[in-house]
Design an enzyme around this catalytic site. Structure first.
Site, PDB file in Angstrom:
ATOM      1  N   ILE A   8     -15.852  26.658 -62.690  1.00  0.00           N
ATOM      2  CA  ILE A   8     -14.582  27.088 -63.259  1.00  0.00           C
ATOM      3  C   ILE A   8     -13.479  26.722 -62.279  1.00  0.00           C
ATOM      4  O   ILE A   8     -13.371  27.294 -61.194  1.00  0.00           O
ATOM      5  CB  ILE A   8     -14.572  28.605 -63.515  1.00  0.00           C
ATOM      6  CG1 ILE A   8     -15.783  29.016 -64.365  1.00  0.00           C
ATOM      7  CG2 ILE A   8     -13.277  29.027 -64.203  1.00  0.00           C
ATOM      8  CD1 ILE A   8     -15.971  30.516 -64.473  1.00  0.00           C
ATOM      9  N   GLY A   9     -12.651  25.738 -62.650  1.00  0.00           N
ATOM     10  CA  GLY A   9     -11.620  25.226 -61.759  1.00  0.00           C
ATOM     11  C   GLY A   9     -10.251  25.783 -62.072  1.00  0.00           C
ATOM     12  O   GLY A   9     -10.085  26.719 -62.868  1.00  0.00           O
ATOM     13  N   ASN A  10      -9.235  25.179 -61.461  1.00  0.00           N
ATOM     14  CA  ASN A  10      -7.861  25.631 -61.655  1.00  0.00           C
ATOM     15  C   ASN A  10      -7.319  25.295 -63.033  1.00  0.00           C
ATOM     16  O   ASN A  10      -6.514  26.039 -63.596  1.00  0.00           O
ATOM     17  CB  ASN A  10      -6.961  25.006 -60.585  1.00  0.00           C
ATOM     18  CG  ASN A  10      -7.209  25.584 -59.210  1.00  0.00           C
ATOM     19  OD1 ASN A  10      -7.048  26.765 -58.987  1.00  0.00           O
ATOM     20  ND2 ASN A  10      -7.612  24.727 -58.273  1.00  0.00           N
ATOM     21  N   TYR A  84     -17.831  27.963 -41.398  1.00  0.00           N
ATOM     22  CA  TYR A  84     -16.461  28.329 -41.748  1.00  0.00           C
ATOM     23  C   TYR A  84     -16.160  29.736 -41.220  1.00  0.00           C
ATOM     24  O   TYR A  84     -16.960  30.653 -41.379  1.00  0.00           O
ATOM     25  CB  TYR A  84     -16.308  28.290 -43.266  1.00  0.00           C
ATOM     26  CG  TYR A  84     -14.916  28.023 -43.771  1.00  0.00           C
ATOM     27  CD1 TYR A  84     -14.279  26.818 -43.511  1.00  0.00           C
ATOM     28  CD2 TYR A  84     -14.247  28.959 -44.549  1.00  0.00           C
ATOM     29  CE1 TYR A  84     -13.013  26.549 -44.015  1.00  0.00           C
ATOM     30  CE2 TYR A  84     -12.975  28.711 -45.063  1.00  0.00           C
ATOM     31  CZ  TYR A  84     -12.359  27.498 -44.784  1.00  0.00           C
ATOM     32  OH  TYR A  84     -11.101  27.237 -45.275  1.00  0.00           O
ATOM     33  N   GLY A  91     -13.387  28.161 -50.972  1.00  0.00           N
ATOM     34  CA  GLY A  91     -13.522  27.808 -52.382  1.00  0.00           C
ATOM     35  C   GLY A  91     -14.930  27.357 -52.721  1.00  0.00           C
ATOM     36  O   GLY A  91     -15.543  26.575 -51.983  1.00  0.00           O
ATOM     37  N   ASP A  93     -15.899  25.355 -54.982  1.00  0.00           N
ATOM     38  CA  ASP A  93     -15.991  23.917 -55.223  1.00  0.00           C
ATOM     39  C   ASP A  93     -16.113  23.146 -53.921  1.00  0.00           C
ATOM     40  O   ASP A  93     -16.792  22.119 -53.855  1.00  0.00           O
ATOM     41  CB  ASP A  93     -14.794  23.429 -56.037  1.00  0.00           C
ATOM     42  CG  ASP A  93     -13.456  23.852 -55.443  1.00  0.00           C
ATOM     43  OD1 ASP A  93     -13.421  24.754 -54.578  1.00  0.00           O
ATOM     44  OD2 ASP A  93     -12.424  23.286 -55.853  1.00  0.00           O
ATOM     45  N   ASP A 114     -12.017  15.721 -52.483  1.00  0.00           N
ATOM     46  CA  ASP A 114     -11.972  16.132 -53.884  1.00  0.00           C
ATOM     47  C   ASP A 114     -10.518  16.054 -54.319  1.00  0.00           C
ATOM     48  O   ASP A 114      -9.687  16.883 -53.941  1.00  0.00           O
ATOM     49  CB  ASP A 114     -12.504  17.553 -54.038  1.00  0.00           C
ATOM     50  CG  ASP A 114     -12.721  17.946 -55.502  1.00  0.00           C
ATOM     51  OD1 ASP A 114     -12.127  17.286 -56.384  1.00  0.00           O
ATOM     52  OD2 ASP A 114     -13.471  18.896 -55.761  1.00  0.00           O
ATOM     53  N   THR A 117      -6.440  19.051 -58.659  1.00  0.00           N
ATOM     54  CA  THR A 117      -5.209  19.836 -58.582  1.00  0.00           C
ATOM     55  C   THR A 117      -4.717  19.881 -57.139  1.00  0.00           C
ATOM     56  O   THR A 117      -3.531  19.708 -56.858  1.00  0.00           O
ATOM     57  CB  THR A 117      -5.446  21.257 -59.104  1.00  0.00           C
ATOM     58  OG1 THR A 117      -5.945  21.181 -60.444  1.00  0.00           O
ATOM     59  CG2 THR A 117      -4.158  22.056 -59.088  1.00  0.00           C
TER      60      THR A 117
END
Length: 239
Positions: A8-10, A84, A91, A93, A114, A117
């Site tokens: 589920i992306g932006n 991280y 994120g 993704d 990537d 957006t």
């Protein structure tokens, strides 16, 4: 074994259906109420759902799954080592793309762009350690920002692959500033990471990958399904 990965992306949602480790179907839909028949009319062995922002509950509730239904969270086990500093803000993704890169090129350092957006870059080393990367505005976001935050600059939306390096009109100057500037940005990052890792592999995914593929220096691998494949690798690692 028939599994499904949902990203589920932006701006929309991508899905991939896997038979064993083979991606046999993929698609895209907008809005969580518009699930395609491929998702609504089939029962899956396992599923993974990842979201960069909005809740994934609506899609999870509508999937028919006999086994594990995994939502990618910071607590999920990964087939790479996540270094991280704030994994709770990472994120889904981005980490999925890094996992996908490590799957395709094990034992190699990978730099993943990537271009959607946002334009993100992520680095995973030859030992399978994910270090992080960067987040910048995507091409359309840059075009919109120039128009929104100024009084007179027009909104440019069409990406012209034959843009001039030196713009001789306002529209050409915007094209040069956004497109040439973004290409220079990515080439500079490739150079910096090549100095860091001589075995570097550069991978592109995202909606604007085709534009950058033709403009970047050196050998570039374009893998449009990288995030979906990375999500599926995370799923199989957990089940």
């Amino acid at each position: 074994m028939r599994n499904v990965a949902v990203d589920i992306g932006n701006t929309g949602t991508k899905y991939g259906i896997f038979e064993e480790d083979v991606l046999v179907e993929q698609g895209y839909f907008g809005g969580q109420d518009n699930l395609p028949p491929s998702l609504l009319n089939h029962t899956f062995d396992h599923a993974i759902v990842a979201s960069v922002g909005v809740s994934a509950e609506s899609i999870k509730e509508r999937l028919s799954v006999t086994g594990e239904l995994l939502e990618l969270t910071p607590q999920a086990a990964l087939p790479v080592i996540n270094l991280y500093k704030t994994p709770q803000t990472l994120g889904a993704d981005r980490i999925a793309a890094a996992v996908g890169a490590n799957y395709f090129f094990p034992g190699r350092s990978c730099l993943v762009f990537d271009a959607g957006t946002c334009i993100t870059h992520d680095f995973v080393d030859a030992q399978g350690q994910y270090h992080g990367g960067g987040i910048a505005p995507g091409l359309q976001m840059k075009f919109r920002a120039l128009h929104t935050f100024t009084q007179r600059l027009p909104l440019v939306q069409q990406i012209d692959e034959n843009f001039p390096l030196t713009g001789q009109s306002t529209q050409e100057s915007i094209l040069s500033g956004v497109l040439a500037g973004s290409v220079a940005e990515l080439n500079g990052l490739i150079q910096s990471y090549t100095e860091k890792a001589s075995d570097l592999v550069v991978i592109l995914c995202g909606g604007d990958a085709g534009f950058f593929e033709k403009k970047l220096k050196g050998r570039i691998f374009v893998i449009p399904e990288l995030v979906l494949i990375g999500l599926h690798r995370i799923l199989t690692h957990n089940v």
